[in-house]
Design a protein around this motif. Structure first.
Motif, PDB file in Angstrom:
ATOM      1  N   ALA A 198       0.816  -1.212   0.000  1.00 15.38           N
ATOM      2  CA  ALA A 198       0.000   0.000   0.000  1.00 15.38           C
ATOM      3  C   ALA A 198       0.850   1.262   0.000  1.00 15.38           C
ATOM      4  O   ALA A 198       0.427   2.295  -0.522  1.00 15.38           O
ATOM      5  CB  ALA A 198      -0.920  -0.007   1.212  1.00 15.38           C
ATOM      6  N   ASP A 199       2.056   1.196   0.569  1.00 14.58           N
ATOM      7  CA  ASP A 199       2.879   2.388   0.667  1.00 14.58           C
ATOM      8  C   ASP A 199       3.875   2.530  -0.478  1.00 14.58           C
ATOM      9  O   ASP A 199       4.578   3.538  -0.560  1.00 14.58           O
ATOM     10  CB  ASP A 199       3.646   2.388   1.990  1.00 14.58           C
ATOM     11  N   ALA A 200       3.965   1.530  -1.363  1.00 10.53           N
ATOM     12  CA  ALA A 200       4.927   1.575  -2.460  1.00 10.53           C
ATOM     13  C   ALA A 200       4.430   2.500  -3.571  1.00 10.53           C
ATOM     14  O   ALA A 200       3.249   2.549  -3.868  1.00 10.53           O
ATOM     15  CB  ALA A 200       5.163   0.174  -3.013  1.00 10.53           C
ATOM     16  N   ILE A 201       5.356   3.254  -4.161  1.00 14.83           N
ATOM     17  CA  ILE A 201       5.023   4.175  -5.239  1.00 14.83           C
ATOM     18  C   ILE A 201       5.813   3.752  -6.457  1.00 14.83           C
ATOM     19  O   ILE A 201       7.049   3.752  -6.454  1.00 14.83           O
ATOM     20  CB  ILE A 201       5.358   5.622  -4.842  1.00 14.83           C
ATOM     21  N   SER A 202       5.102   3.372  -7.503  1.00 18.16           N
ATOM     22  CA  SER A 202       5.732   2.820  -8.695  1.00 18.16           C
ATOM     23  C   SER A 202       5.831   3.856  -9.790  1.00 18.16           C
ATOM     24  O   SER A 202       5.525   5.029  -9.595  1.00 18.16           O
ATOM     25  CB  SER A 202       4.934   1.610  -9.170  1.00 18.16           C
ATOM     26  N   VAL A 241      -3.920   5.284  -8.652  1.00 21.28           N
ATOM     27  CA  VAL A 241      -3.843   6.739  -8.513  1.00 21.28           C
ATOM     28  C   VAL A 241      -3.669   7.092  -7.039  1.00 21.28           C
ATOM     29  O   VAL A 241      -4.386   6.572  -6.172  1.00 21.28           O
ATOM     30  CB  VAL A 241      -5.114   7.412  -9.075  1.00 21.28           C
ATOM     31  N   LEU A 242      -2.720   7.980  -6.766  1.00 22.08           N
ATOM     32  CA  LEU A 242      -2.413   8.387  -5.403  1.00 22.08           C
ATOM     33  C   LEU A 242      -2.822   9.834  -5.165  1.00 22.08           C
ATOM     34  O   LEU A 242      -2.660  10.685  -6.040  1.00 22.08           O
ATOM     35  CB  LEU A 242      -0.912   8.257  -5.132  1.00 22.08           C
ATOM     36  N   ARG A 280      -1.764   8.301  -0.367  1.00 19.87           N
ATOM     37  CA  ARG A 280      -2.627   7.123  -0.233  1.00 19.87           C
ATOM     38  C   ARG A 280      -3.234   6.800  -1.580  1.00 19.87           C
ATOM     39  O   ARG A 280      -3.531   7.685  -2.378  1.00 19.87           O
ATOM     40  CB  ARG A 280      -3.733   7.395   0.792  1.00 19.87           C
ATOM     41  N   ARG A 281      -3.382   5.517  -1.824  1.00 19.43           N
ATOM     42  CA  ARG A 281      -4.030   5.074  -3.065  1.00 19.43           C
ATOM     43  C   ARG A 281      -5.536   5.274  -2.912  1.00 19.43           C
ATOM     44  O   ARG A 281      -6.127   4.845  -1.925  1.00 19.43           O
ATOM     45  CB  ARG A 281      -3.699   3.607  -3.342  1.00 19.43           C
ATOM     46  N   VAL A 282      -6.164   5.927  -3.885  1.00 21.00           N
ATOM     47  CA  VAL A 282      -7.576   6.286  -3.741  1.00 21.00           C
ATOM     48  C   VAL A 282      -8.529   5.272  -4.366  1.00 21.00           C
ATOM     49  O   VAL A 282      -9.726   5.308  -4.094  1.00 21.00           O
ATOM     50  CB  VAL A 282      -7.859   7.675  -4.344  1.00 21.00           C
ATOM     51  N   GLY A 283      -8.021   4.380  -5.197  1.00 23.39           N
ATOM     52  CA  GLY A 283      -8.913   3.425  -5.848  1.00 23.39           C
ATOM     53  C   GLY A 283      -8.233   2.097  -6.062  1.00 23.39           C
ATOM     54  O   GLY A 283      -7.593   1.556  -5.158  1.00 23.39           O
ATOM     55  N   THR A 321     -13.587   5.542  -8.131  1.00 22.19           N
ATOM     56  CA  THR A 321     -14.197   4.582  -9.055  1.00 22.19           C
ATOM     57  C   THR A 321     -14.115   5.141 -10.468  1.00 22.19           C
ATOM     58  O   THR A 321     -14.039   6.362 -10.677  1.00 22.19           O
ATOM     59  CB  THR A 321     -15.678   4.329  -8.706  1.00 22.19           C
ATOM     60  N   TRP A 322     -14.156   4.234 -11.439  1.00 22.24           N
ATOM     61  CA  TRP A 322     -14.010   4.619 -12.844  1.00 22.24           C
ATOM     62  C   TRP A 322     -15.095   3.963 -13.689  1.00 22.24           C
ATOM     63  O   TRP A 322     -15.510   2.836 -13.419  1.00 22.24           O
ATOM     64  CB  TRP A 322     -12.643   4.211 -13.362  1.00 22.24           C
TER      65      TRP A 322
END
Length: 309
Positions: A57-61, A83-84, A93-96, A139-140
């Motif tokens: 959850a905390d990793a940013i790619s 998307v963060l 934080r990741r929102v979706g 959401t998408w």
């Protein structure tokens, strides 16, 4: 001219030529990677698209897009795994979901447009076409071209959507996000649309910045500088067009890309995304995270650190 001066002049010329050649090679390699629908991350699957396990959850790619949401004023970052939302203190934080968002733009309050590939195991189309979120990325909804298009660059100007479809090497334009006009075919990494004159579209190519004055139906030959990403600031007093070179050098134009001035350099290596928020505020993603300038690209402060592949 004295021999020593001639020697120094030749050395400077060789240095500039070498830098330009390296930039062209780097952009050509990037364009080659984009043309087959892969972004160069993870293992290749049978459908031709890269697959990787979602990070923690905390990793940013790897980053593909940046934008500031007028709904909450926060920075949003589209990555290889979702998307963060980024806070002022650099936390995120990741929102979706954990989908791969290749194309991304903020189109309005809490309204994002995107494209790319679905999360691992979702069973969705490998290429998502155009998708839209009206709740800031939580959401998408699929709008069009699912299974057919993979937009690596998206722009929205006065309700019209411009998208560079990497699967076909084609610029597409839509008034409603559902029906599309097919415009020019070209090998490009990024596009930018003049907010004051949407008939003017620029594209980054391996020969430089190519210009269209007919809404993307035709493009001229690319001209220097060689840039990887472009962004036109909206609502700016005067024109504020920014570009970033393969080495991280930031260029600014006040005449619609006819001439450029180098303003500074973004740290962190190869660029991944660029967004001009206004005439002086610029966001850029490189190999070590997201950086922000408030002085027209002269200096940068890191807003978000990279922590995953």
């Amino acid at each position: 001219m004295p021999a020593r001066s001639r020697s120094r002049s030749r050395l400077r010329s060789r240095s500039v030529a070498a830098t330009s050649a390296a930039a062209v090679v780097l952009l050509a390699v990037t364009l080659s990677g984009c043309s087959n629908g892969s972004d160069g991350h993870g293992d290749s699957s049978s459908d031709g698209h890269s697959r990787t396990e979602a990070p923690g959850a905390d990793a940013i790619s790897h980053i593909h897009g940046l934008g500031v949401n007028p709904g909450d004023g926060k920075l949003y970052v589209a990555t290889h795994h979702g998307v963060l939302a980024v806070d002022d203190d650099g936390s995120s934080r990741r929102v979706g979901d954990t989908a791969d968002y290749m194309g991304f733009t903020v189109a309005g309050k809490d309204t994002f447009l995107g494209s790319g590939h679905p999360p691992e195991g979702s069973g969705d189309h490998a290429n998502r076409g155009l998708i839209r979120s009206t709740d800031a990325g939580k959401t998408w909804t699929s709008l069009s071209l699912a299974g057919k298009a993979d937009f690596h660059s998206l722009e929205e100007v006065d309700g019209t959507i411009y998208g560079y479809d990497s699967t076909a090497g084609l610029l597409r334009v839509s008034e409603d996000g559902e029906k599309w006009d097919e415009r020019a075919q070209l090998a490009a990494l990024d596009i930018a649309v003049d907010p004051a004159d949407p008939g003017t579209v620029l594209a980054t190519t391996e020969s430089g910045v190519a210009r269209s004055t007919d809404g993307g139906k035709t493009f001229g030959t690319g001209s220097e500088p060689v840039l990887t990403h472009l962004s036109w600031a909206r609502g700016a007093k005067g024109e504020a067009l920014y570009g970033i070179a393969p080495g991280g050098e930031v260029h600014r134009s006040t005449d619609g890309g006819k001439s450029w001035t180098e303003t500074g350099t973004v740290p962190g290596g190869q660029p991944q995304a660029l967004t001009a928020v206004d005439a002086d505020r610029v966001l850029a993603a490189t190999g070590d995270g997201v950086h922000e300038s408030r002085d027209g690209g002269k200096t940068f402060t890191r807003r978000l650190a990279m922590s995953g592949d």
